[in-house]
Design an enzyme around this catalytic site. Structure first.
Site, PDB file in Angstrom:
ATOM      1  N   ASP A  90       0.845  -1.209   0.000  1.00 37.62           N
ATOM      2  CA  ASP A  90       0.000   0.000   0.000  1.00 37.62           C
ATOM      3  C   ASP A  90       0.873   1.250   0.000  1.00 37.62           C
ATOM      4  O   ASP A  90       2.035   1.203   0.416  1.00 37.62           O
ATOM      5  CB  ASP A  90      -0.953   0.006   1.208  1.00 37.62           C
ATOM      6  N   ASP A 119       8.941   3.761  -0.808  1.00 34.93           N
ATOM      7  CA  ASP A 119       8.099   3.338   0.326  1.00 34.93           C
ATOM      8  C   ASP A 119       6.799   2.764  -0.169  1.00 34.93           C
ATOM      9  O   ASP A 119       5.837   3.473  -0.331  1.00 34.93           O
ATOM     10  CB  ASP A 119       7.873   4.553   1.250  1.00 34.93           C
ATOM     11  N   GLU A 153       0.065  -0.838   5.935  1.00 34.51           N
ATOM     12  CA  GLU A 153       1.128  -0.259   6.757  1.00 34.51           C
ATOM     13  C   GLU A 153       0.929   1.248   6.905  1.00 34.51           C
ATOM     14  O   GLU A 153       1.200   1.810   7.968  1.00 34.51           O
ATOM     15  CB  GLU A 153       2.497  -0.551   6.121  1.00 34.51           C
TER      16      GLU A 153
HETATM   17 ZN   LIG Z   1       6.568   2.137   4.421  1.00 31.87          ZN
END
Ligand SMILES: [Zn+2]
Length: 478
Positions: A90, A119, A153
């Site tokens: 995600d 990320d 997350e």
């Molecule tokens: Zn992350």
């Protein structure tokens, strides 16, 4: 066995890796409750991203398992022990101001630019290709290796919470979702609500205040416990001082302290506003807390009984008290650093509740139960009670643990750099593993573009991370 050149193995697969990373980044995997359904609890985009990684893993010959769309894993190797590599598919919403479209994943000046590039979708694909390398080289493993893909997350970690209710906890592992070289220790994190109800206030024996300057009617500062409030406002009812006198006194205070704020008299009430500087609660001393600066002013006045108790209590224990020293919970830990205290939310209603929302981050040498007891005792002095809104224990893996010594050695072999291990005040995904550390993907000295516009990862760094993860998987599972 001949020595494997991990860097070369990663480079051989560069085109294939880049194609997969880009295709993966082109799926907009932002939390979307409007398309949530059975098997896709966080919406279609995240579901598609999860399907994408599972397809790549299946094609590479790994066995895969989907756990209700909350998380999934892909496995290789054989044996009793289990090595875990935890990443997430995600991403946070893209926001505005990008110089190339956030889901085009274009390669610009040697960087892949996309939401999720660093990320955590770039590193997720690096970990998959690392496992592919180990598999394709046919290296013998004496342990199982599981790539675990989380899906929540960026919001509430419901993914790992649900996943580990039914799935095996790895013996040890790492998460490529933070910084290289390696984060081995994370402070404990707490959000606490300290509340004094009107009834609790009234039950105290408070000496009446003679001729107060003003009555504090309301005060409000901050929205989140993990940020330093940059705005605060209070409303006062003038009593023995006039509204004009109160406003002038506030103006003088603001000038003298070098702060910024304003006061005006409206309908017989004085409205005061203070401005501060908002920073993350990890380092509250770098900001200016508008709320406690305002309370410091109020504590210098003679207020009505409750207002006075509130302002002076706050002034004594929270004004510029970022280490909790005045309240008796300060602690400086050689390894993890000091306890930090941030007063992120302040609310006061003359006839309702008085509330402080504080975020405290503490090192493992100062156990929660110990400092919480001291805090509760101090709070009781002014009839405040404490409620724990959120608590994450400190997380730490012994620096001598083979997980750490192995990853350090691998990092040094692949980069030629010393692998210093890091302790931090935040929380990384690595703490979801009982014996887990954060290991990459951001190399030292690189700007962190996570959650920002033009998020990116350098292609060379992606390849390097793949080589590091491949050797790490092999060394941990051989
Ligand atoms: Zn992350």
């Amino acid at each position: 066995m001949t020595r494997v050149d991990w860097q070369q193995e990663a480079e051989k697969r560069k085109d294939e890796l880049l194609a997969a990373v880009r295709e993966f980044l082109q799926i907009k995997s932002v939390l979307d409750p409007t398309t949530a359904r059975d098997g896709a609890p966080f919406g279609e985009g995240i579901r598609q991203a999860l399907d994408y990684v599972l397809t790549v893993c299946k094609e590479a010959g790994m066995t895969v398992k989907d756990v209700g769309g909350y998380a999934a894993h892909a496995e290789l190797g054989e044996g009793e022990e289990l090595i875990g590599i935890l990443s997430h598919v995600d991403v946070v919403p893209e926001g505005d101001g990008w110089s190339s479209p956030p889901y085009a994943a274009e390669i610009v000046d040697g960087k892949i630019v996309a939401r999720g590039a660093i990320d955590d979708k770039g590193p997720t694909m690096a970990a998959i290709f690392a496992a592919k390398i180990v598999k394709e080289l046919g290296l013998p493993l004496s342990k199982r290796v599981r790539l675990i893909f989380g899906t929540d997350e960026e919001s509430n970690w419901r993914c790992v919470r649900t996943y580990f209710q039914t799935e095996e906890m790895p013996t040890m592992g790492f998460s490529p979702d933070a910084d290289f070289p390696l984060i081995y220790a994370e402070k404990g994190l707490t959000d606490l609500m300290l509340t004094q109800t009107a009834a609790a206030y009234a039950a105290q024996q408070i000496t009446p205040v003679d001729r107060p300057d003003a009555r504090l009617l309301t005060l409000s500062a901050g929205l989140r416990m993990n940020m330093v409030p940059d705005k605060a406002e209070a409303v006062l009812e003038p009593l023995s001082m006039t509204g004009q006198e109160l406003a002038e006194r506030f103006g003088a205070y603001v000038r003298e302290m070098g702060l910024s704020g304003a006061a005006d008299v409206r309908g017989g009430q004085v409205h005061v506003q203070m401005e501060g500087v908002s920073v993350h609660a990890m380092n509250p001393s770098l900001g200016v807390n508008a709320g406690t600066e305002l309370l410091h002013f109020l504590a210098g006045l003679t207020l009505d009984e409750r207002g006075q108790q509130f302002a002076r209590f706050a002034d004594r224990y929270f004004h510029r008290q970022h280490d909790g020293k005045a309240i008796g919970i300060a602690c400086d830990d050689k390894e993890m650093g000091p306890l930090t205290l941030n007063t992120g939310i302040i609310r006061y209603e003359a006839d309702g509740d008085a509330v402080f929302g504080v975020n405290i981050r503490y090192p493992h040498s100062q156990p929660f139960e110990r400092w919480k007891a001291i805090l509760e005792q101090r709070l009781a002095e002014a009839a405040f009670s404490l409620a724990v809104v959120e608590h994450l224990e400190p997380h730490r893996v012994d620096p001598q643990h083979p997980l750490i010594t192995t990853l350090q050695r691998v990092y040094t072999e692949q980069t030629g750099q010393e692998a210093e291990i890091i302790a931090i005040g935040g929380a990384t995904y690595g703490r979801s593993l009982d014996v887990g550390v954060a290991f990459g993907p951001l190399f030292p000295g690189r700007p962190d573009s996570a959650h920002q516009r033009d998020e990116h990862i350098l292609v060379d760094d992606l390849i390097k991370a793949t080589a590091i993860y491949a050797q790490a998987i092999y060394e941990l599972a051989k």
